[in-house]
Write a protein that holds these residues in place. Structure first.
Motif, PDB file in Angstrom:
ATOM      1  N   LEU A   7       0.829  -1.205   0.000  1.00 53.90           N
ATOM      2  CA  LEU A   7       0.000   0.000   0.000  1.00 53.90           C
ATOM      3  C   LEU A   7       0.867   1.260   0.000  1.00 53.90           C
ATOM      4  O   LEU A   7       0.634   2.196  -0.780  1.00 53.90           O
ATOM      5  N   ILE A   8       1.865   1.292   0.867  1.00 52.31           N
ATOM      6  CA  ILE A   8       2.758   2.454   0.926  1.00 52.31           C
ATOM      7  C   ILE A   8       3.483   2.634  -0.404  1.00 52.31           C
ATOM      8  O   ILE A   8       3.578   3.737  -0.949  1.00 52.31           O
ATOM      9  N   SER A   9       3.970   1.523  -0.955  1.00 53.31           N
ATOM     10  CA  SER A   9       4.687   1.582  -2.234  1.00 53.31           C
ATOM     11  C   SER A   9       3.768   2.041  -3.353  1.00 53.31           C
ATOM     12  O   SER A   9       4.175   2.822  -4.229  1.00 53.31           O
ATOM     13  N   GLY A  10       2.536   1.559  -3.337  1.00 58.20           N
ATOM     14  CA  GLY A  10       1.577   1.931  -4.373  1.00 58.20           C
ATOM     15  C   GLY A  10       1.208   3.398  -4.317  1.00 58.20           C
ATOM     16  O   GLY A  10       1.135   4.078  -5.354  1.00 58.20           O
ATOM     17  N   VAL A  11       0.958   3.910  -3.118  1.00 58.40           N
ATOM     18  CA  VAL A  11       0.607   5.318  -2.972  1.00 58.40           C
ATOM     19  C   VAL A  11       1.760   6.204  -3.445  1.00 58.40           C
ATOM     20  O   VAL A  11       1.557   7.197  -4.166  1.00 58.40           O
ATOM     21  N   MET A  12       2.981   5.857  -3.068  1.00 58.77           N
ATOM     22  CA  MET A  12       4.148   6.645  -3.496  1.00 58.77           C
ATOM     23  C   MET A  12       4.289   6.637  -5.017  1.00 58.77           C
ATOM     24  O   MET A  12       4.565   7.668  -5.638  1.00 58.77           O
ATOM     25  N   THR A  13       4.110   5.463  -5.625  1.00 60.33           N
ATOM     26  CA  THR A  13       4.269   5.337  -7.081  1.00 60.33           C
ATOM     27  C   THR A  13       3.216   6.153  -7.820  1.00 60.33           C
ATOM     28  O   THR A  13       3.527   6.863  -8.786  1.00 60.33           O
ATOM     29  N   ILE A  14       1.979   6.054  -7.384  1.00 61.94           N
ATOM     30  CA  ILE A  14       0.896   6.757  -8.076  1.00 61.94           C
ATOM     31  C   ILE A  14       1.011   8.270  -7.886  1.00 61.94           C
ATOM     32  O   ILE A  14       0.762   9.043  -8.814  1.00 61.94           O
ATOM     33  N   ILE A  15       1.424   8.716  -6.696  1.00 61.70           N
ATOM     34  CA  ILE A  15       1.630  10.151  -6.483  1.00 61.70           C
ATOM     35  C   ILE A  15       2.767  10.652  -7.371  1.00 61.70           C
ATOM     36  O   ILE A  15       2.671  11.717  -8.007  1.00 61.70           O
ATOM     37  N   ALA A  16       3.866   9.887  -7.424  1.00 63.56           N
ATOM     38  CA  ALA A  16       5.003  10.283  -8.259  1.00 63.56           C
ATOM     39  C   ALA A  16       4.613  10.365  -9.730  1.00 63.56           C
ATOM     40  O   ALA A  16       5.104  11.226 -10.470  1.00 63.56           O
ATOM     41  N   THR A  17       3.718   9.489 -10.157  1.00 62.80           N
ATOM     42  CA  THR A  17       3.248   9.525 -11.543  1.00 62.80           C
ATOM     43  C   THR A  17       2.314  10.702 -11.770  1.00 62.80           C
ATOM     44  O   THR A  17       2.387  11.395 -12.795  1.00 62.80           O
ATOM     45  N   ARG A  18       1.451  10.965 -10.801  1.00 59.80           N
ATOM     46  CA  ARG A  18       0.468  12.035 -10.955  1.00 59.80           C
ATOM     47  C   ARG A  18       1.143  13.409 -11.056  1.00 59.80           C
ATOM     48  O   ARG A  18       0.695  14.275 -11.824  1.00 59.80           O
ATOM     49  N   VAL A  19       2.216  13.621 -10.293  1.00 61.39           N
ATOM     50  CA  VAL A  19       2.878  14.923 -10.310  1.00 61.39           C
ATOM     51  C   VAL A  19       3.876  15.049 -11.456  1.00 61.39           C
ATOM     52  O   VAL A  19       4.509  16.098 -11.627  1.00 61.39           O
ATOM     53  N   GLY A  20       4.037  13.975 -12.247  1.00 59.68           N
ATOM     54  CA  GLY A  20       4.915  14.031 -13.400  1.00 59.68           C
ATOM     55  C   GLY A  20       6.349  13.631 -13.135  1.00 59.68           C
ATOM     56  O   GLY A  20       7.201  13.697 -14.030  1.00 59.68           O
ATOM     57  N   PHE A  21       6.647  13.182 -11.905  1.00 60.06           N
ATOM     58  CA  PHE A  21       8.001  12.736 -11.598  1.00 60.06           C
ATOM     59  C   PHE A  21       8.336  11.445 -12.324  1.00 60.06           C
ATOM     60  O   PHE A  21       9.481  11.216 -12.725  1.00 60.06           O
TER      61      PHE A  21
END
Length: 512
Positions: free
Chosen positions: A438-452
């Motif tokens: 869950l922690i890994s998924g949230v980090m990955t999706i946030i990083a994708t959403r902000v364009g990182f």
């Protein structure tokens, strides 16, 4: 004697079978061992004298017992340790391993009853059978959009580009129709319904609600990934209607006519009824609402699901939690949640790939391949844990489990770890197994959403593709580097759990 070992996908059972064969050669016994996954086992039952079932698919035992086959569930500890000696004893003394009647916990009973549903099995088998078609279509799409300008121009302007387009249309452009066929075939194998008649009915019914109207010619717009939910629903309805009709009319055998001809003749009635009802409903629906049923489902349901699931982490991560809970009670969670996740996320992958090949912005942030960008080794994202066990364990148990689990974990197979720790009904391990992905998924999706990070393209690749390679295919070096970072981060999150388990195992070994 012929022994068949059945697991979820035929992967972990293959490793156990090889050890079993080594033991058989040492003893000089005449025992042949085969393995397969749940989607293929019915094809091999006629050759098996004895069937061993992996604990994560123990729900198969009821169906096999109804077929009057000698069927035994492998002990969870023996499966986790890949203990071939136990299998040898089971093969030589099967009567000693016939399970005694026991009352299962209520929550496991719910999971087992859900797993035993014919519709659930048919959907799971259907999407599993669809993998080669999706894979070929993804490869052709990639070849048609090479990131090398000269080659891309050469291919798109010549006869090679035309052939690639035909291949893409016959694979990615027909996914829903193929899915309908595969689901029907699985349902037929489970129930004994005439395969030819059922497949024909399901094909025609799907075509009727997706491509036929009184005013237009046949349309194939929903034969691709957009029609998957519609194909799944209409196929299951047709399967149940066909089965009910066939049971009502019964079958008769004649000594003067071959059984194939008799079966074909009696299939006419249920085939005709299914076709008549579907075409009638489709025609009436179009006349009243001036839209095809498939179009209505796509506009009112599929698009809404896509907008939410394709851009929100809650659906993907919620299904991962549910899969973990299924594994917690000893049932293969991925197989069961796949009956929900595949119809939702596969169309999103198709849409993303289609947009990518056209050079457009990907419409969905999340698709069927996104979870592989942050989950490694199987449920719980345990690849880092198995690496720690392999290189840092002080106890013999953890070191041996690491040797078995790490090579398999690279390819997303972690049944030995799940049953070797064990994870099943272990409340202490439920928290990290749930929270780390869950922690890994949230980090990955946030990083994708902000364009990182670049969004995952959604190319259909085998689920056994190792990390770093999958990231390179789905988004280039940035996603591959992110996967490497995730592996290190997850190792840090797993370390306290690993240290505790290792110390406990070491104490037990010293006191023994």
């Amino acid at each position: 004697m012929n022994v068949l070992i059945v697991c979820a996908a035929g992967m972990s059972s293959s490793a156990l079978a090889q050890r079993f064969r080594d033991e058989i050669r040492k003893e000089g016994l005449n025992i042949k061992v085969g393995t397969c996954g749940v989607s293929q086992y019915r094809q091999h039952l006629s050759q098996a004298d004895l069937v061993f079932i992996a604990p994560q698919v123990s729900w198969l035992q009821k169906e096999l017992n109804e077929k009057k086959l000698m069927c035994l569930v492998i002990d969870e500890k023996a499966y986790g340790e890949m203990n071939a000696d136990v299998l040898m004893d089971m093969a030589l003394h099967p009567d000693d391993y016939i399970p005694k009647e026991k009352k299962e916990p209520w929550y496991k009973g719910i999971a087992v009853r859900f797993a035993q549903r014919r519709s659930v099995i048919a959907i799971t088998d259907g999407f599993s059978s669809l993998m080669p078609v999706s894979l070929v279509g993804s490869i052709l799409s990639l070849c048609n959009t090479l990131p090398i300008p000269y080659l891309n121009t050469l291919i798109s302007s010549g006869i090679v580009g035309e052939y690639l387009s035909i291949g893409i249309n016959m694979t990615m452009g027909m996914l829903s129709l193929y899915l309908s066929i595969f689901i029907a075939m699985s349902y037929s194998e489970q129930t004994g319904i005439s395969k030819e008649g059922l497949v024909l009915s399901c094909m025609v019914d799907f075509i009727a609600i997706s491509g036929i109207s009184p005013l237009e010619a046949l349309q194939t717009g929903f034969f691709d990934g957009r029609g998957m939910l519609c194909a799944t629903a209409i196929t299951l309805v047709t399967c149940h209607l066909y089965g009910w009709t066939e049971s009502m009319i019964g079958t008769k055998k004649s000594g003067y006519i071959t059984s194939n001809i008799i079966d074909s003749f009696y299939s006419l009635i249920p085939v005709s009824i299914c076709m008549f009802l579907t075409v009638t409903v489709s025609t009436v629906f179009y006349s009243c609402f001036h839209v095809q049923i498939a179009q209505y489902i796509n506009d009112s349901i599929v698009d809404a699901i896509g907008r939410f699931a394709g851009n929100s982490a809650s659906t993907l991560l919620g299904l991962k939690v549910l899969a973990t809970l299924f594994w917690f009670v000893g049932i293969h969670g991925g197989k069961l949640t796949g009956t929900v996740s595949n119809p939702i996320f596969q169309p999103l992958s198709v849409a993303d790939v289609r947009a990518w090949t056209k050079g457009e912005t990907l419409p969905y942030l999340i698709n069927s391949q996104t979870s592989y960008m942050f989950t490694f080794g199987g449920i719980g994202s345990t690849l880092s844990l198995t690496f720690l066990m392999l290189v840092m364990s002080k106890s013999r148990k953890m070191k041996q489990l690491g040797k078995i689990s790490f090579p398999m974990g690279i390819f997303f197979i972690n049944e030995p770890l799940i049953f070797g720790l064990p994870f099943v009904l272990n409340l202490y391990l439920l928290i990290p197994f749930t929270l780390i992905p869950l922690i890994s998924g949230v980090m990955t999706i946030i990083a994708t959403r902000v364009g990182f990070l670049p969004a995952c393209i959604g190319f259909e690749i085998p689920w056994t593709t190792p990390p770093l390679i999958s990231g390179l295919i789905q988004g280039g070096w940035k996603l591959a580097l992110w996967q490497a970072f995730m592996l290190v981060l997850q190792a840090a999150m797993w370390y306290p759990v690993f240290h505790h388990l290792d110390q406990e195992a070491l104490k037990e070994e010293k006191s023994a």
